[in-house]
Scaffold this motif. Sequence first.
Motif, short mmCIF file in Angstrom:
data_model
loop_
_atom_site.label_atom_id
_atom_site.label_comp_id
_atom_site.label_asym_id
_atom_site.label_seq_id
_atom_site.Cartn_x
_atom_site.Cartn_y
_atom_site.Cartn_z
N LEU A 39 0.41 -1.11 0.12
CA LEU A 39 0.21 -0.18 0.09
C LEU A 39 0.97 0.96 0.05
O LEU A 39 0.19 2.29 -1.12
CB LEU A 39 -0.75 0.35 1.15
N LYS A 40 1.88 1.04 0.79
CA LYS A 40 3.17 1.56 0.64
C LYS A 40 3.03 2.40 -1.24
O LYS A 40 3.36 3.26 -1.15
CB LYS A 40 4.18 1.89 1.54
N ARG A 41 4.01 1.61 -1.57
CA ARG A 41 4.57 1.79 -2.98
C ARG A 41 2.98 2.12 -3.31
O ARG A 41 3.20 2.56 -4.47
CB ARG A 41 4.60 -0.36 -3.59
N MET A 42 1.92 1.67 -3.54
CA MET A 42 1.01 2.33 -4.32
C MET A 42 0.57 3.62 -4.44
O MET A 42 0.17 4.07 -4.52
CB MET A 42 -0.85 1.36 -3.78
N ARG A 65 1.79 2.13 -14.79
CA ARG A 65 1.68 2.07 -13.47
C ARG A 65 0.70 1.86 -13.27
O ARG A 65 0.29 1.45 -11.90
CB ARG A 65 2.28 3.57 -13.12
N ALA A 66 -0.76 2.39 -14.08
CA ALA A 66 -1.70 1.82 -13.49
C ALA A 66 -2.25 0.74 -13.68
O ALA A 66 -2.87 -0.45 -12.57
CB ALA A 66 -2.49 2.43 -14.34
N GLU A 67 -1.74 -0.37 -14.76
CA GLU A 67 -1.30 -1.33 -15.11
C GLU A 67 -1.10 -2.54 -13.44
O GLU A 67 -1.47 -2.93 -12.93
CB GLU A 67 -0.86 -1.55 -16.50
N ALA A 68 0.67 -2.04 -13.16
CA ALA A 68 0.65 -2.43 -12.29
C ALA A 68 -0.05 -2.16 -11.00
O ALA A 68 -0.34 -3.50 -9.89
CB ALA A 68 2.26 -2.26 -12.05
N MET A 69 -0.27 -1.87 -10.66
CA MET A 69 -0.90 -0.69 -9.51
C MET A 69 -2.94 -2.32 -9.96
O MET A 69 -2.63 -2.52 -8.61
CB MET A 69 -1.59 0.85 -9.17
N ALA A 70 -3.26 -1.69 -10.29
CA ALA A 70 -4.60 -2.96 -10.62
C ALA A 70 -4.45 -4.06 -10.28
O ALA A 70 -4.64 -4.80 -9.33
CB ALA A 70 -5.07 -2.70 -12.14
N PHE A 72 -1.94 -5.34 -8.23
CA PHE A 72 -1.83 -5.34 -6.69
C PHE A 72 -2.94 -5.72 -6.44
O PHE A 72 -3.57 -6.10 -5.55
CB PHE A 72 -0.82 -4.37 -6.51
N PHE A 73 -3.59 -4.38 -7.09
CA PHE A 73 -5.46 -4.37 -5.78
C PHE A 73 -6.06 -5.19 -6.00
O PHE A 73 -7.13 -5.67 -5.43
CB PHE A 73 -5.74 -2.72 -6.46
N GLN A 74 -5.80 -5.69 -7.50
CA GLN A 74 -6.36 -7.69 -7.71
C GLN A 74 -6.29 -8.16 -6.44
O GLN A 74 -6.97 -9.45 -6.27
CB GLN A 74 -6.15 -8.52 -8.40
N THR A 75 -5.33 -8.72 -5.92
CA THR A 75 -4.73 -9.41 -4.91
C THR A 75 -5.03 -8.32 -3.44
O THR A 75 -4.45 -9.19 -2.11
CB THR A 75 -3.04 -10.20 -4.44
N LEU A 76 -5.38 -7.45 -3.14
CA LEU A 76 -5.87 -6.68 -1.97
C LEU A 76 -6.71 -7.90 -0.84
O LEU A 76 -5.93 -7.81 0.33
CB LEU A 76 -5.96 -5.22 -2.20
N PRO A 77 -7.60 -7.66 -1.05
CA PRO A 77 -8.32 -8.76 0.18
C PRO A 77 -7.17 -10.16 0.56
O PRO A 77 -7.61 -10.33 1.63
CB PRO A 77 -9.63 -9.99 -0.81
N SER A 78 -6.36 -10.87 -0.25
CA SER A 78 -6.19 -11.98 0.35
C SER A 78 -5.22 -11.63 1.62
O SER A 78 -4.58 -12.52 1.58
CB SER A 78 -5.65 -12.72 -1.06
N LEU A 79 -4.37 -10.12 1.42
CA LEU A 79 -3.39 -9.62 2.42
C LEU A 79 -3.98 -9.44 3.79
O LEU A 79 -3.73 -8.70 4.59
CB LEU A 79 -2.50 -8.40 1.38
N PHE A 80 -5.31 -9.52 3.73
CA PHE A 80 -6.29 -9.19 4.94
C PHE A 80 -6.68 -10.56 5.48
O PHE A 80 -8.35 -10.87 5.63
CB PHE A 80 -7.56 -8.30 4.80
N PRO A 81 -6.25 -12.05 5.58
CA PRO A 81 -6.93 -12.80 5.78
C PRO A 81 -7.42 -13.07 6.99
O PRO A 81 -6.93 -12.07 8.09
CB PRO A 81 -6.06 -13.80 5.79
N PRO A 82 -8.59 -13.68 7.84
CA PRO A 82 -8.72 -13.83 9.08
C PRO A 82 -7.72 -14.01 10.26
O PRO A 82 -6.75 -14.42 9.67
CB PRO A 82 -9.64 -14.79 8.90
N GLY A 83 -7.61 -13.27 11.28
CA GLY A 83 -6.76 -13.49 11.96
C GLY A 83 -5.79 -12.41 11.86
O GLY A 83 -5.10 -11.56 13.00
N SER A 84 -5.82 -11.41 10.58
CA SER A 84 -4.29 -10.62 10.31
C SER A 84 -5.38 -8.79 10.87
O SER A 84 -4.33 -8.29 10.39
CB SER A 84 -4.15 -9.73 8.79
N ASP A 85 -5.93 -8.99 11.76
CA ASP A 85 -5.97 -7.96 12.21
C ASP A 85 -5.57 -7.20 13.56
O ASP A 85 -5.60 -6.46 14.46
CB ASP A 85 -7.55 -7.64 12.46
N GLN A 86 -4.87 -8.26 14.02
CA GLN A 86 -4.48 -8.27 15.70
C GLN A 86 -3.05 -8.16 14.40
O GLN A 86 -2.61 -8.67 13.71
CB GLN A 86 -4.32 -9.34 16.13
N GLY A 87 -1.81 -6.97 15.39
CA GLY A 87 -0.39 -6.58 15.31
C GLY A 87 -0.19 -5.42 14.81
O GLY A 87 -2.06 -4.43 15.24
#
Length: 149
Positions: A39-42, A65-70, A72-87
């Motif tokens: 997200l910092k890279r975005m 740049r927009a294509e590369a960003m898209a 990344f954002f296609q994978t965004l939900p996978s970077l928030f798996p259950p339990g990754s709200d801790q930390g």
Amino acid sequence: MKTLLLACALALPVLAAIPAAIAPALAQGDVIATRKEGLKRMGGEMEAIKGILDRGEAVGPVAARAEAMAAFFQTLPSLFPPGSDQGETRARPTVWSERAGFETAAVNMVTALGKLQQAAASGDAGATATAFREAGATCGACHRAYRSR
């Protein structure tokens, strides 16, 4: 010596269990670090595109740049798996409790970036600037709903 060996033998199962016990925490830390870095890279990409537009440069390079960003954002939900709200995270609990909305927000960003990519590929600076503003608004809408300040 026998006492030391006995103590080591008794401690081995406990020590062996430690990595298994902390593995989920380490994995969550990795996913949090990965999404933060991404997200910092975005954000950096958005700043770079803004610079191109502000300087009046040719907009063609924005397409890649927009294509590369898209991608990344296609994978965004996978970077928030259950339990990754801790930390160390600024993600709001709504990322997990309102998952469908969060996933829709990611799709909206991919769509906005697709429009930005198309506008930039056409070479039309005005259309690219408009698509960039729309992508920024889409990004901001997600932050308001799913990111703590």
